[in-house]
Write a protein that holds these residues in place. Sequence first.
Motif, mmCIF file in Angstrom:
data_model
loop_
_atom_site.group_PDB
_atom_site.id
_atom_site.type_symbol
_atom_site.label_atom_id
_atom_site.label_comp_id
_atom_site.label_asym_id
_atom_site.label_seq_id
_atom_site.Cartn_x
_atom_site.Cartn_y
_atom_site.Cartn_z
ATOM 1 N N ALA A 184 -54.498 7.159 8.986
ATOM 2 C CA ALA A 184 -53.704 8.217 8.366
ATOM 3 C C ALA A 184 -52.644 8.685 9.355
ATOM 4 C CB ALA A 184 -54.599 9.387 7.960
ATOM 5 N N GLU A 186 -47.979 9.109 9.850
ATOM 6 C CA GLU A 186 -46.689 8.460 9.623
ATOM 7 C C GLU A 186 -46.648 7.108 10.328
ATOM 8 O OE1 GLU A 186 -44.509 9.462 7.591
ATOM 9 O OE2 GLU A 186 -45.313 11.471 7.165
ATOM 10 N N GLN A 229 -51.415 10.481 -8.591
ATOM 11 C CA GLN A 229 -50.484 10.081 -7.545
ATOM 12 C C GLN A 229 -51.163 10.116 -6.178
ATOM 13 O OE1 GLN A 229 -46.874 12.334 -7.470
ATOM 14 N NE2 GLN A 229 -46.080 11.360 -5.621
ATOM 15 N N ALA A 231 -51.677 10.546 -2.238
ATOM 16 C CA ALA A 231 -51.142 11.487 -1.256
ATOM 17 C C ALA A 231 -50.311 10.739 -0.227
ATOM 18 C CB ALA A 231 -52.289 12.226 -0.576
ATOM 19 N N THR A 232 -49.463 11.469 0.462
ATOM 20 C CA THR A 232 -48.678 10.866 1.540
ATOM 21 C C THR A 232 -49.569 10.654 2.755
ATOM 22 O OG1 THR A 232 -48.033 12.995 2.491
ATOM 23 C CG2 THR A 232 -46.638 12.109 0.730
ATOM 24 N N LYS A 234 -49.178 11.791 5.708
ATOM 25 C CA LYS A 234 -49.366 13.066 6.411
ATOM 26 C C LYS A 234 -50.395 13.939 5.698
ATOM 27 C CE LYS A 234 -46.952 17.083 8.322
ATOM 28 N NZ LYS A 234 -48.021 17.997 7.909
ATOM 29 N N GLU A 235 -50.342 13.962 4.369
ATOM 30 C CA GLU A 235 -51.314 14.765 3.624
ATOM 31 C C GLU A 235 -52.737 14.288 3.865
ATOM 32 O OE1 GLU A 235 -48.642 16.182 -0.263
ATOM 33 O OE2 GLU A 235 -49.694 14.250 -0.263
ATOM 34 N N ILE A 236 -52.930 12.972 3.929
ATOM 35 C CA ILE A 236 -54.256 12.431 4.202
ATOM 36 C C ILE A 236 -54.693 12.789 5.624
ATOM 37 C CG2 ILE A 236 -55.555 10.307 4.571
ATOM 38 C CD1 ILE A 236 -55.348 10.940 1.687
ATOM 39 N N ASP A 238 -53.736 15.310 7.460
ATOM 40 C CA ASP A 238 -54.034 16.743 7.499
ATOM 41 C C ASP A 238 -55.389 17.035 6.862
ATOM 42 O OD1 ASP A 238 -51.645 17.189 8.765
ATOM 43 O OD2 ASP A 238 -50.592 17.900 6.968
ATOM 44 N N ALA A 239 -55.667 16.381 5.740
ATOM 45 C CA ALA A 239 -56.930 16.619 5.036
ATOM 46 C C ALA A 239 -58.119 16.208 5.893
ATOM 47 C CB ALA A 239 -56.947 15.865 3.708
ATOM 48 N N GLN A 242 -58.644 18.877 8.449
ATOM 49 C CA GLN A 242 -58.948 20.220 7.955
ATOM 50 C C GLN A 242 -60.244 20.314 7.164
ATOM 51 O OE1 GLN A 242 -55.415 21.192 5.727
ATOM 52 N NE2 GLN A 242 -54.094 21.088 7.541
#
Length: 250
Positions: A184, A186, A229, A231-232, A234-236, A238-239, A242
């Motif tokens: 995960a 960029e 859809q 996730a990007t 970055k979203e993955i 971050d998840a 978090q």
Amino acid sequence: MSGRQARPLRTLLTILGIVTLLVVAVSVANRDKPPVDRGNGTTSGDRATGAAASPDRTAPSGQQPVTTTANGIGTGYPHTEQGAESAAANYAVALGSADMFRTESRRTVLTTIADPTALPTLQARLDQAFTPETVAHYGLDAQGKAPKGQTFVSRIVPVGTRTTNGADTATRVDVWCTGLYGLAGEGSTVPVTQDWYTLTVTMRWTGSDWKLTDYSRAAGPAPLPADQQAATAKEIADAVQQFGGFRYAR
């Protein structure tokens, strides 16, 4: 004439109303009753009469999860069917974790969950499975580390468990799992994907806990993918940072 016909109809409706109220009252009373303890760690809500399992057999039992850990993995499971299923679910999480991709942490996991008599065989088997080539397939270096700025994801979520061969000193439990794997962040060349499989865990009762002696894995059952859809990267990433994982118990 019409008055005489209406009276039987009113009487029938009154009887139906009373029956309905009685059914509702019985349902409410039964709902509030505690499940019957079967004396083996299961309750009447866990198993249907006979061999077939009830539709809600994997509903939460209300029993407290284990309170002790070793190296972050739950230990001290009850000597019951539910205790074995809880152990199998947690061991599935450990076996599917990112720790398995690094030699030192993999051996720590195995030392924690494996029966001592089976440890050498399991360790050799998993060392052969996590070769440098296998690790590189996931975008990691020879030490199991992710490229700078990226997060390696290997997380397992047990969906359900079932005991397929239970005994007092040994048991076999199937754990239906879904897993997330990949890098995960960029620029990831190995995006995080989802997998479904069933892990069969064989364990032995050591006198104080259930410990792993063997395992096998089979693909599926996998549901149809949702029309959702993705996730990007970055979203993955971050998840993963978090949202913490869980310790499982029946």
